[in-house]
Write a protein that holds these residues in place. Structure first.
Motif, PDB file in Angstrom:
ATOM      1  N   ALA A   1       6.040  -0.278   7.208  1.00 56.23           N
ATOM      2  CA  ALA A   1       6.574   0.828   6.415  1.00 56.23           C
ATOM      3  C   ALA A   1       7.973   1.112   6.945  1.00 56.23           C
ATOM      4  CB  ALA A   1       5.685   2.057   6.543  1.00 56.23           C
ATOM      5  N   ASP A   2       8.964   0.479   6.379  1.00 53.09           N
ATOM      6  CA  ASP A   2      10.339   0.633   6.843  1.00 53.09           C
ATOM      7  C   ASP A   2      10.774   2.089   6.635  1.00 53.09           C
ATOM      8  OD1 ASP A   2      13.076   0.642   7.285  1.00 53.09           O
ATOM      9  OD2 ASP A   2      13.441  -1.197   6.153  1.00 53.09           O
ATOM     10  N   PRO A   3      10.969   2.846   7.736  1.00 52.58           N
ATOM     11  CA  PRO A   3      11.286   4.271   7.581  1.00 52.58           C
ATOM     12  C   PRO A   3      12.627   4.524   6.894  1.00 52.58           C
ATOM     13  CG  PRO A   3      11.322   3.635   9.906  1.00 52.58           C
ATOM     14  CD  PRO A   3      10.867   2.450   9.126  1.00 52.58           C
ATOM     15  N   THR A   4      13.512   3.549   6.887  1.00 53.03           N
ATOM     16  CA  THR A   4      14.825   3.747   6.248  1.00 53.03           C
ATOM     17  C   THR A   4      14.784   3.503   4.745  1.00 53.03           C
ATOM     18  OG1 THR A   4      15.521   1.441   6.610  1.00 53.03           O
ATOM     19  CG2 THR A   4      16.003   3.031   8.372  1.00 53.03           C
ATOM     20  N   ARG A   5      13.681   2.931   4.248  1.00 52.12           N
ATOM     21  CA  ARG A   5      13.597   2.604   2.819  1.00 52.12           C
ATOM     22  C   ARG A   5      12.565   3.447   2.072  1.00 52.12           C
ATOM     23  NH1 ARG A   5      12.422  -3.425   2.342  1.00 52.12           N
ATOM     24  NH2 ARG A   5      12.423  -2.840   0.173  1.00 52.12           N
TER      25      ARG A   5
ATOM     26  N   GLN B   1      11.062   6.391  -0.115  1.00 54.19           N
ATOM     27  CA  GLN B   1      11.534   7.321  -1.118  1.00 54.19           C
ATOM     28  C   GLN B   1      10.789   8.633  -0.941  1.00 54.19           C
ATOM     29  OE1 GLN B   1      11.066   5.489  -4.919  1.00 54.19           O
ATOM     30  NE2 GLN B   1      12.288   3.712  -4.374  1.00 54.19           N
ATOM     31  N   ALA B   2      11.318   9.685  -1.531  1.00 54.39           N
ATOM     32  CA  ALA B   2      10.660  10.985  -1.446  1.00 54.39           C
ATOM     33  C   ALA B   2       9.275  10.895  -2.070  1.00 54.39           C
ATOM     34  CB  ALA B   2      11.496  12.035  -2.177  1.00 54.39           C
ATOM     35  N   GLY B   3       8.323  11.552  -1.451  1.00 52.74           N
ATOM     36  CA  GLY B   3       6.991  11.585  -2.030  1.00 52.74           C
ATOM     37  C   GLY B   3       6.051  10.528  -1.527  1.00 52.74           C
ATOM     38  N   GLY B   4       6.086  10.226  -0.241  1.00 61.57           N
ATOM     39  CA  GLY B   4       5.090   9.329   0.296  1.00 61.57           C
ATOM     40  C   GLY B   4       5.643   8.222   1.160  1.00 61.57           C
ATOM     41  N   VAL B   5       4.731   7.323   1.533  1.00 56.26           N
ATOM     42  CA  VAL B   5       5.070   6.180   2.368  1.00 56.26           C
ATOM     43  C   VAL B   5       4.509   4.930   1.712  1.00 56.26           C
ATOM     44  CG1 VAL B   5       4.680   5.075   4.613  1.00 56.26           C
ATOM     45  CG2 VAL B   5       5.150   7.529   4.498  1.00 56.26           C
ATOM     46  N   THR B   6       5.335   3.889   1.643  1.00 59.12           N
ATOM     47  CA  THR B   6       4.916   2.595   1.121  1.00 59.12           C
ATOM     48  C   THR B   6       5.111   1.562   2.213  1.00 59.12           C
ATOM     49  OG1 THR B   6       5.512   3.188  -1.140  1.00 59.12           O
ATOM     50  CG2 THR B   6       5.369   0.837  -0.644  1.00 59.12           C
ATOM     51  N   ALA B   7       4.091   0.734   2.397  1.00 59.72           N
ATOM     52  CA  ALA B   7       4.130  -0.335   3.406  1.00 59.72           C
ATOM     53  C   ALA B   7       3.824  -1.651   2.716  1.00 59.72           C
ATOM     54  CB  ALA B   7       3.122  -0.058   4.500  1.00 59.72           C
ATOM     55  N   GLU B   8       4.362  -2.729   3.294  1.00 61.98           N
ATOM     56  CA  GLU B   8       4.099  -4.037   2.700  1.00 61.98           C
ATOM     57  C   GLU B   8       4.056  -5.117   3.765  1.00 61.98           C
ATOM     58  OE1 GLU B   8       7.134  -4.657  -0.220  1.00 61.98           O
ATOM     59  OE2 GLU B   8       8.648  -5.124   1.267  1.00 61.98           O
ATOM     60  N   GLY B   9       3.514  -6.241   3.360  1.00 57.40           N
ATOM     61  CA  GLY B   9       3.427  -7.396   4.239  1.00 57.40           C
ATOM     62  C   GLY B   9       2.804  -8.553   3.483  1.00 57.40           C
TER      63      GLY B   9
ATOM     64  N   VAL C   1       0.859  -1.182   0.000  1.00 57.82           N
ATOM     65  CA  VAL C   1       0.000   0.000   0.000  1.00 57.82           C
ATOM     66  C   VAL C   1       0.895   1.231   0.000  1.00 57.82           C
ATOM     67  CG1 VAL C   1      -1.801   1.284   1.231  1.00 57.82           C
ATOM     68  CG2 VAL C   1      -1.802  -1.220   1.277  1.00 57.82           C
ATOM     69  N   SER C   2       0.615   2.180  -0.903  1.00 54.31           N
ATOM     70  CA  SER C   2       1.376   3.426  -0.991  1.00 54.31           C
ATOM     71  C   SER C   2       0.443   4.613  -0.875  1.00 54.31           C
ATOM     72  CB  SER C   2       2.113   3.520  -2.327  1.00 54.31           C
ATOM     73  OG  SER C   2       3.072   2.499  -2.432  1.00 54.31           O
ATOM     74  N   VAL C   3       0.867   5.604  -0.084  1.00 50.49           N
ATOM     75  CA  VAL C   3       0.110   6.848   0.058  1.00 50.49           C
ATOM     76  C   VAL C   3       1.086   7.997  -0.201  1.00 50.49           C
ATOM     77  CG1 VAL C   3      -1.330   8.277   1.546  1.00 50.49           C
ATOM     78  CG2 VAL C   3      -1.448   5.781   1.735  1.00 50.49           C
ATOM     79  N   PRO C   4       0.993   8.640  -1.373  1.00 44.85           N
ATOM     80  CA  PRO C   4       1.938   9.693  -1.737  1.00 44.85           C
ATOM     81  C   PRO C   4       1.924  10.912  -0.810  1.00 44.85           C
ATOM     82  CG  PRO C   4       0.749   8.932  -3.675  1.00 44.85           C
ATOM     83  CD  PRO C   4       0.106   8.301  -2.480  1.00 44.85           C
ATOM     84  N   SER C   5       0.807  11.186  -0.150  1.00 46.23           N
ATOM     85  CA  SER C   5       0.724  12.381   0.698  1.00 46.23           C
ATOM     86  C   SER C   5       1.282  12.170   2.101  1.00 46.23           C
ATOM     87  CB  SER C   5      -0.726  12.857   0.806  1.00 46.23           C
ATOM     88  OG  SER C   5      -1.511  11.878   1.482  1.00 46.23           O
ATOM     89  N   PHE C   6       1.560  10.924   2.493  1.00 49.87           N
ATOM     90  CA  PHE C   6       2.106  10.661   3.819  1.00 49.87           C
ATOM     91  C   PHE C   6       3.583  11.048   3.864  1.00 49.87           C
ATOM     92  CE2 PHE C   6      -0.924   7.018   5.327  1.00 49.87           C
ATOM     93  CZ  PHE C   6      -1.977   7.908   5.362  1.00 49.87           C
ATOM     94  N   THR C   7       4.011  11.473   5.045  1.00 57.25           N
ATOM     95  CA  THR C   7       5.403  11.808   5.287  1.00 57.25           C
ATOM     96  C   THR C   7       6.018  10.734   6.177  1.00 57.25           C
ATOM     97  OG1 THR C   7       4.855  14.157   5.177  1.00 57.25           O
ATOM     98  CG2 THR C   7       6.941  13.582   6.233  1.00 57.25           C
ATOM     99  N   PRO C   8       7.175  10.182   5.794  1.00 55.78           N
ATOM    100  CA  PRO C   8       7.802   9.164   6.627  1.00 55.78           C
ATOM    101  C   PRO C   8       8.103   9.684   8.033  1.00 55.78           C
ATOM    102  CG  PRO C   8       8.880   9.276   4.495  1.00 55.78           C
ATOM    103  CD  PRO C   8       7.948  10.445   4.584  1.00 55.78           C
ATOM    104  N   ILE C   9       7.935   8.811   9.019  1.00 54.88           N
ATOM    105  CA  ILE C   9       8.224   9.120  10.418  1.00 54.88           C
ATOM    106  C   ILE C   9       9.396   8.233  10.815  1.00 54.88           C
ATOM    107  CG2 ILE C   9       7.322   9.117  12.771  1.00 54.88           C
ATOM    108  CD1 ILE C   9       4.486   9.240  11.477  1.00 54.88           C
ATOM    109  N   GLY C  10      10.486   8.832  11.247  1.00 51.24           N
ATOM    110  CA  GLY C  10      11.724   8.109  11.507  1.00 51.24           C
ATOM    111  C   GLY C  10      11.609   6.912  12.426  1.00 51.24           C
ATOM    112  N   SER C  11      10.730   6.954  13.406  1.00 48.55           N
ATOM    113  CA  SER C  11      10.649   5.854  14.368  1.00 48.55           C
ATOM    114  C   SER C  11       9.409   4.994  14.184  1.00 48.55           C
ATOM    115  CB  SER C  11      10.647   6.425  15.787  1.00 48.55           C
ATOM    116  OG  SER C  11       9.505   7.254  15.962  1.00 48.55           O
ATOM    117  N   GLU C  12       8.641   5.233  13.159  1.00 51.75           N
ATOM    118  CA  GLU C  12       7.361   4.527  12.979  1.00 51.75           C
ATOM    119  C   GLU C  12       7.434   3.576  11.800  1.00 51.75           C
ATOM    120  OE1 GLU C  12       4.095   3.039  13.849  1.00 51.75           O
ATOM    121  OE2 GLU C  12       4.269   4.944  14.908  1.00 51.75           O
TER     122      GLU C  12
END
Length: 162
Positions: free
Chosen positions: A103-107, A109-117, A76-87
């Motif tokens: 949603a691995d905060p270290t991986r 990319q600019a422009g959103g948050v992508t999570a997987e499982g 799942v990807s949400v382009p408007s989300f901003t990554p949170i370093g500890s979340e």
């Protein structure tokens, strides 16, 4: 006497018979405002997986969901989300049921948050009961957004085939 005269009907509100006159119309009613463009769901499938995409009224992707093959993964990807370093916890809402993704905060990319499982057991049953889709990451939220049953059914069928 003056007080009593002030409480009576205005001179221009009555006719000779004493009946109250309705106000003069000010013109034709204003036309209804044009309907605002609505968000819409799009679905697709290919040999690698099935996808859903929520497109906003502005034509931009609000959220995308993908069920991938080999191994079966839900992304799942949400382009408007901003990554949170500890979340790293990301909740994908299928109706009232949350599906927890990472949603691995270290991986990110600019422009959103992508999570997987992994695709959870009984995922097609969750989709069959759902009427809305949502995403939650930290305090950032999209939805719940209503989704047509036919879009969910096509996505579920594409996901189960994987």
């Amino acid at each position: 006497m003056l007080l009593l005269a002030a409480c009576g009907p205005a001179a221009n509100d009555t006719n000779v018979s004493g009946a109250v006159q309705p106000p003069e119309p000010s013109g034709a009613p204003a036309p209804a405002a044009p309907a605002e463009p609505q968000a819409r769901w799009e679905s697709s499938g290919d040999a690698q997986g099935a996808s859903l995409r929520l497109v906003g009224a502005d034509g931009r992707t609000t959220m995308s969901v993908r069920c991938e093959s080999g191994p079966a993964r839900l992304t799942v990807s949400v382009p408007s989300f901003t990554p949170i370093g500890s979340e790293d916890r990301f909740a994908f809402g299928v109706g009232d049921e949350p599906v927890t993704l990472v949603a691995d905060p270290t991986r990110q990319q600019a422009g959103g948050v992508t999570a997987e499982g992994q695709v959870p057991d009984g995922f097609s049953d969750l989709l069959a009961r759902a009427r809305t889709i949502s995403a939650l990451y930290g305090t950032q939220r999209v939805g719940p957004e209503p989704i047509p049953a036919d879009r969910l059914e096509a996505f579920a069928q594409g996901c189960v085939k994987r």
